[in-house]
Design a protein around this motif. Structure first.
Motif, PDB file in Angstrom:
ATOM      1  N   LEU A   1      33.685 -11.551   1.612  1.00  0.00           N
ATOM      2  CA  LEU A   1      34.244 -12.760   1.015  1.00  0.00           C
ATOM      3  C   LEU A   1      33.964 -14.007   1.845  1.00  0.00           C
ATOM      4  CD1 LEU A   1      37.686 -11.519  -0.353  1.00  0.00           C
ATOM      5  CD2 LEU A   1      35.696 -12.255  -1.657  1.00  0.00           C
ATOM      6  N   ALA A   2      33.822 -13.833   3.132  1.00  0.00           N
ATOM      7  CA  ALA A   2      33.546 -14.992   3.983  1.00  0.00           C
ATOM      8  C   ALA A   2      32.160 -15.557   3.711  1.00  0.00           C
ATOM      9  CB  ALA A   2      33.676 -14.611   5.454  1.00  0.00           C
ATOM     10  N   PHE A   3      31.209 -14.686   3.416  1.00  0.00           N
ATOM     11  CA  PHE A   3      29.826 -15.111   3.163  1.00  0.00           C
ATOM     12  C   PHE A   3      29.301 -14.362   1.930  1.00  0.00           C
ATOM     13  CE2 PHE A   3      30.631 -15.255   7.746  1.00  0.00           C
ATOM     14  CZ  PHE A   3      30.404 -16.610   7.997  1.00  0.00           C
ATOM     15  N   PRO A   4      29.718 -14.788   0.737  1.00  0.00           N
ATOM     16  CA  PRO A   4      29.409 -14.018  -0.475  1.00  0.00           C
ATOM     17  C   PRO A   4      27.969 -14.135  -0.952  1.00  0.00           C
ATOM     18  CG  PRO A   4      30.603 -16.003  -1.058  1.00  0.00           C
ATOM     19  CD  PRO A   4      30.597 -15.941   0.444  1.00  0.00           C
TER      20      PRO A   4
ATOM     21  N   ALA B   1      22.570 -17.261   0.969  1.00  0.00           N
ATOM     22  CA  ALA B   1      22.387 -18.638   1.438  1.00  0.00           C
ATOM     23  C   ALA B   1      23.524 -19.057   2.365  1.00  0.00           C
ATOM     24  CB  ALA B   1      22.297 -19.586   0.243  1.00  0.00           C
ATOM     25  N   ASP B   2      24.731 -18.572   2.096  1.00  0.00           N
ATOM     26  CA  ASP B   2      25.869 -18.904   2.952  1.00  0.00           C
ATOM     27  C   ASP B   2      25.683 -18.312   4.344  1.00  0.00           C
ATOM     28  OD1 ASP B   2      26.932 -19.997   0.647  1.00  0.00           O
ATOM     29  OD2 ASP B   2      28.075 -18.193   0.160  1.00  0.00           O
ATOM     30  N   LEU B   3      25.200 -17.095   4.389  1.00  0.00           N
ATOM     31  CA  LEU B   3      25.036 -16.415   5.659  1.00  0.00           C
ATOM     32  C   LEU B   3      23.897 -17.021   6.476  1.00  0.00           C
ATOM     33  CD1 LEU B   3      26.412 -14.110   7.115  1.00  0.00           C
ATOM     34  CD2 LEU B   3      24.764 -12.527   6.094  1.00  0.00           C
TER      35      LEU B   3
ATOM     36  N   ARG C   1      30.360 -17.732  15.615  1.00  0.00           N
ATOM     37  CA  ARG C   1      30.264 -16.395  16.218  1.00  0.00           C
ATOM     38  C   ARG C   1      30.430 -15.304  15.156  1.00  0.00           C
ATOM     39  NH1 ARG C   1      31.079 -14.660  21.702  1.00  0.00           N
ATOM     40  NH2 ARG C   1      31.211 -16.881  22.183  1.00  0.00           N
ATOM     41  N   TYR C   2      31.354 -15.517  14.211  1.00  0.00           N
ATOM     42  CA  TYR C   2      31.553 -14.512  13.161  1.00  0.00           C
ATOM     43  C   TYR C   2      30.353 -14.466  12.226  1.00  0.00           C
ATOM     44  CZ  TYR C   2      33.937 -11.744   9.591  1.00  0.00           C
ATOM     45  OH  TYR C   2      34.278 -10.754   8.699  1.00  0.00           O
ATOM     46  N   GLN C   3      29.779 -15.621  11.935  1.00  0.00           N
ATOM     47  CA  GLN C   3      28.590 -15.645  11.092  1.00  0.00           C
ATOM     48  C   GLN C   3      27.467 -14.813  11.720  1.00  0.00           C
ATOM     49  OE1 GLN C   3      26.385 -19.395  10.634  1.00  0.00           O
ATOM     50  NE2 GLN C   3      26.447 -19.068   8.424  1.00  0.00           N
ATOM     51  N   LEU C   4      27.298 -14.927  13.020  1.00  0.00           N
ATOM     52  CA  LEU C   4      26.275 -14.143  13.713  1.00  0.00           C
ATOM     53  C   LEU C   4      26.580 -12.657  13.622  1.00  0.00           C
ATOM     54  CD1 LEU C   4      25.849 -16.371  16.896  1.00  0.00           C
ATOM     55  CD2 LEU C   4      24.197 -16.114  15.024  1.00  0.00           C
TER      56      LEU C   4
END
Length: 287
Positions: A123-126, A129-131, A235-238
């Protein structure tokens, strides 16, 4: 009149690094192990980051220090700081089983904690492109994640019924059950008269999962709405980029409950009435 010779351009120092330089490299790695400290708030941290980016020899020493500690360097930048992840054999590794044992001794609950972490990531990066977008900030809420997982459980139950699979396995053998079956039978808030969040309820489990991520510097709490609302950190995205190719996350996103094919979708389920949302559980939102 004598014209002075032009000053030669300054060359990068080729002098061998000293023990003091090695100590600075170790300090940079130690900053990376303090994930809740942003570089902008510590001038020493920011200076060491600049040195890493400008001095290849220093960068190699810092990478070697991290590697010796069993850490993988994901990124070194002003936005993420010294972002490191622990390899499986690192003393800094926090395995899901260990994390779950900190919160419960029940085997079934360990399934649920793992499912909660997968749902937060989805849900954080659905969308891809968001990721991939370094400027993207996702937001999730405790109630929203719980509602999403419960709807996913419903979808999986329907799929199992269509295939003629057993959807009511032996209740005293949770280790043999799929995580979604355990989740579907669990109360969302518990049985207290005032509907307080119980630790063993699914909302309580999701709350522990996001609190753990916040304590680890992966999420930042921004409000109390919907059981607690959080935004993602670089950091969470990574970390999620590393997780994105795993089979579990792929299976969850392929359910079609969040858009992952392009940037034109909505996070709401196709049939809101079928989602069985908890009271006040709006799904997460993004900027």
């Amino acid at each position: 009149m004598t014209i002075p010779a032009p000053t030669p351009p300054t060359q990068p120092s080729s002098a061998p690094l000293t023990p003091a330089d090695a100590a600075d490299a170790a300090r940079l790695v130690s900053f990376g192990l303090t994930p809740k400290l942003p570089p902008a708030r510590d001038p020493d941290y920011a200076a060491l980051l600049r040195r890493y980016q400008e001095e290849p020899a220093f960068a190699r020493v810092a990478d070697a220090v991290a590697g010796g500690l069993g850490l993988v360097v994901l990124e070194v930048s002003p936005r993420a700081g010294m972002a490191v992840a622990a390899a499986e054999d690192s003393v800094f590794a926090v395995r899901m089983g260990e994390y779950a044992r900190r919160t419960t001794a029940d085997t079934a609950d360990r399934f649920l904690h793992g499912l909660a972490h997968l749902a937060v990531a989805a849900l954080a990066f659905p969308r891809p492109a968001d990721l991939a977008d370094d400027d993207y900030l996702g937001r999730v809420s405790v109630n929203g994640v719980e509602a999403f997982v419960r709807h996913a459980c419903q979808r999986l139950a329907e799929r199992a019924a269509e295939r003629g699979e057993n959807t009511d396995p032996v209740s005293d053998e949770p280790g043999l059950e799929a995580a979604w079956r355990v989740y579907a039978r669990r109360s969302s808030t518990g049985a207290t008269k005032d509907a307080r969040r119980l630790a063993g309820s699914t909302t309580g489990i999701v709350g522990k999962a996001v609190a753990f991520l916040a304590d680890s510097g992966f999420l930042h709490r921004v409000g109390d709405d919907q059981g607690g609302t959080y935004r993602t950190t670089p950091r969470y995205q990574l970390q999620v980029r590393e997780l994105a190719a795993t089979a579990a996350l792929t299976e969850l996103t392929e359910l079609g409950l969040v858009p992952v094919s392009d940037g034109a979708g909505t996070l709401l389920p196709g049939d809101p009435e079928a989602a069985d949302l908890a009271d006040g559980a709006g799904l997460p939102f993004h900027r």
